[in-house]
Motif scaffolding. Structure first.
Motif, PDB file in Angstrom:
ATOM      1  N   UNK A 171       0.884  -1.286  -0.028  1.00 19.49           N
ATOM      2  CA  UNK A 171       0.079  -0.168  -0.131  1.00 19.49           C
ATOM      3  C   UNK A 171       0.986   1.310   0.022  1.00 19.49           C
ATOM      4  N   UNK A 172       1.995   1.130   0.020  1.00 13.14           N
ATOM      5  CA  UNK A 172       2.759   2.407  -0.014  1.00 13.14           C
ATOM      6  C   UNK A 172       3.035   3.284  -1.186  1.00 13.14           C
ATOM      7  N   UNK A 173       2.722   4.436  -1.317  1.00 13.25           N
ATOM      8  CA  UNK A 173       2.363   4.937  -2.429  1.00 13.25           C
ATOM      9  C   UNK A 173       2.132   6.747  -2.059  1.00 13.25           C
ATOM     10  N   UNK A 174       2.219   7.432  -2.974  1.00 13.85           N
ATOM     11  CA  UNK A 174       1.671   8.732  -2.913  1.00 13.85           C
ATOM     12  C   UNK A 174      -0.029   8.630  -3.382  1.00 13.85           C
ATOM     13  N   UNK A 175      -0.814   9.206  -2.166  1.00 15.00           N
ATOM     14  CA  UNK A 175      -2.280   8.988  -2.454  1.00 15.00           C
ATOM     15  C   UNK A 175      -2.655  10.608  -2.912  1.00 15.00           C
ATOM     16  N   UNK A 176      -3.578  10.502  -4.023  1.00 13.48           N
ATOM     17  CA  UNK A 176      -4.139  11.583  -4.487  1.00 13.48           C
ATOM     18  C   UNK A 176      -5.522  11.703  -4.546  1.00 13.48           C
ATOM     19  N   UNK A 177      -6.108  12.837  -4.053  1.00 15.01           N
ATOM     20  CA  UNK A 177      -7.604  13.032  -4.398  1.00 15.01           C
ATOM     21  C   UNK A 177      -7.812  13.756  -5.673  1.00 15.01           C
ATOM     22  N   UNK A 178      -8.906  13.523  -6.287  1.00 15.85           N
ATOM     23  CA  UNK A 178      -9.397  13.633  -7.656  1.00 15.85           C
ATOM     24  C   UNK A 178     -10.747  13.906  -7.659  1.00 15.85           C
ATOM     25  N   UNK A 179     -11.084  14.866  -8.602  1.00  6.73           N
ATOM     26  CA  UNK A 179     -12.394  15.022  -8.996  1.00  6.73           C
ATOM     27  C   UNK A 179     -12.516  15.567 -10.632  1.00  6.73           C
ATOM     28  N   UNK A 180     -13.398  14.890 -11.219  1.00  4.23           N
ATOM     29  CA  UNK A 180     -13.758  15.665 -12.672  1.00  4.23           C
ATOM     30  C   UNK A 180     -14.895  16.486 -12.499  1.00  4.23           C
ATOM     31  N   UNK A 181     -14.684  17.728 -12.539  1.00  6.14           N
ATOM     32  CA  UNK A 181     -15.501  19.111 -12.265  1.00  6.14           C
ATOM     33  C   UNK A 181     -15.707  19.750 -13.416  1.00  6.14           C
ATOM     34  N   UNK A 182     -16.894  20.132 -14.107  1.00  7.90           N
ATOM     35  CA  UNK A 182     -17.123  20.712 -15.195  1.00  7.90           C
ATOM     36  C   UNK A 182     -16.049  20.452 -16.382  1.00  7.90           C
TER      37      UNK A 182
END
Length: 115
Positions: A89-100
């Motif tokens: 599970x070692x990783x860089x974790x990113x939050x994401x959204x597709x907006x407009x």
């Protein structure tokens, strides 16, 4: 302007737990599907979990039963609860959204799981 700011990463031993947070601004959060991705060294970025505006969730097979994605519309924040962590599970974790029709990413938060 749209901003996604992650926090909560860190170093944890195998079997441990962490909770990541992603605070958003500049979007109509309650209507927006939100995702968590991760990228391990030398690997492609992969989708970990998603939550729709209707609170419908989906998970990658590798994290099912261990990770929980949730959201607080009042705080415009999405969370990723992670249990039974292992070194994979070692990783860089990113939050994401597709907006407009545009993709938005946070800066990422490092999660390191030691064996």
């Amino acid at each position: 302007q749209v901003q996604l700011v992650e926090s909560g990463g860190g170093l944890v031993q195998s079997g441990g737990s962490l909770r990541l947070s992603c605070v958003t601004s500049g979007i109509i959060f309650s209507y927006s599907a939100m995702d968590w991705y991760r990228q391990a060294p030398g690997k492609q970025r992969e989708l970990v979990a998603t939550i729709s505006g209707a609170f419908i969730t989906n998970y990658a097979d590798s994290v099912k039963g261990r990770f929980t994605i949730s959201r607080d519309n009042g705080k415009s924040t999405v969370y990723l609860g992670m249990n039974s962590l292992n070194p994979e599970d070692t990783a860089v974790y990113y939050c994401h959204t597709l907006y407009r029709a545009r993709h938005y990413w946070g800066q990422g938060t490092q999660v390191t799981v030691s064996s």
